[in-house]
Scaffold this motif. Structure first.
Motif, PDB file in Angstrom:
ATOM      1  N   GLY A  34       0.831  -1.194   0.000  1.00 52.42           N
ATOM      2  CA  GLY A  34       0.000   0.000   0.000  1.00 52.42           C
ATOM      3  C   GLY A  34       0.867   1.246   0.000  1.00 52.42           C
ATOM      4  N   ILE A  35       0.228   2.369   0.028  1.00 50.40           N
ATOM      5  CA  ILE A  35       0.937   3.653   0.042  1.00 50.40           C
ATOM      6  C   ILE A  35       0.706   4.309   1.393  1.00 50.40           C
ATOM      7  N   TYR A  36       1.786   4.760   2.032  1.00 51.15           N
ATOM      8  CA  TYR A  36       1.714   5.406   3.333  1.00 51.15           C
ATOM      9  C   TYR A  36       1.821   6.913   3.141  1.00 51.15           C
ATOM     10  N   ASP A  37       0.902   7.640   3.763  1.00 53.24           N
ATOM     11  CA  ASP A  37       0.918   9.104   3.724  1.00 53.24           C
ATOM     12  C   ASP A  37       1.464   9.594   5.057  1.00 53.24           C
ATOM     13  N   PRO A  38       2.700  10.137   5.084  1.00 54.89           N
ATOM     14  CA  PRO A  38       3.300  10.567   6.343  1.00 54.89           C
ATOM     15  C   PRO A  38       2.598  11.768   6.978  1.00 54.89           C
ATOM     16  N   VAL A  39       1.886  12.552   6.184  1.00 55.25           N
ATOM     17  CA  VAL A  39       1.191  13.721   6.716  1.00 55.25           C
ATOM     18  C   VAL A  39      -0.030  13.291   7.536  1.00 55.25           C
ATOM     19  N   THR A  40      -0.843  12.424   6.952  1.00 58.64           N
ATOM     20  CA  THR A  40      -2.049  11.966   7.650  1.00 58.64           C
ATOM     21  C   THR A  40      -1.806  10.711   8.481  1.00 58.64           C
TER      22      THR A  40
END
Length: 127
Positions: A34-40
């Motif tokens: 998957g793709i990890y969003d460091p902001v959220t």
């Protein structure tokens, strides 16, 4: 029939007869790609689940060194052809405790496989 197939067939028969009382069905889980969003701090990864059965036991006293193997660790011996995915360190394993009958969740530590690739030895640490 290859040596591996013969051994898996023989051990499978033992699991069904001699070891039937100590067999434990288990479920393994891990996060897939998957793709990890460091902001959220959210990910699109989905949980992957696999199943199997094996003999859940404790380590022998002489194997416990309280560094790599703790006295509370468990050992799950599983035939490679009876697991629906490849178990790896970091997965979560849920199995029924053979003594209490209660469901327990474990962290999967290093996975060992025999040279003939017949069975896995899964080192489990209670969460």
């Amino acid at each position: 029939m290859s040596l591996r197939d013969t051994m898996q067939s023989s051990f499978g028969a033992l699991f069904d007869t001699a070891f039937a009382e100590v067999m434990a069905d288990f479920t393994g889980t891990y996060l897939g790609p998957g793709i990890y969003d460091p902001v959220t701090e959210e990910t699109t990864a989905q949980t992957v689940t696999y199943t199997g059965r094996g003999v859940l036991t404790r380590y022998k006293l002489e194997q416990i060194d309280n560094v790599n193997i703790l006295s509370t660790d468990s050992l799950l011996i599983v035939l490679t052809n009876e697991v629906t995915d490849l178990p790896s360190a970091g997965h979560k394993i849920t199995a029924k405790d053979p003594i209490t009958g209660a469901l327990k969740t474990f962290d999967l530590l290093p996975v060992k496989i025999d040279p003939a690739k017949v069975h896995y030895q899964l080192q489990l640490r209670a969460v």
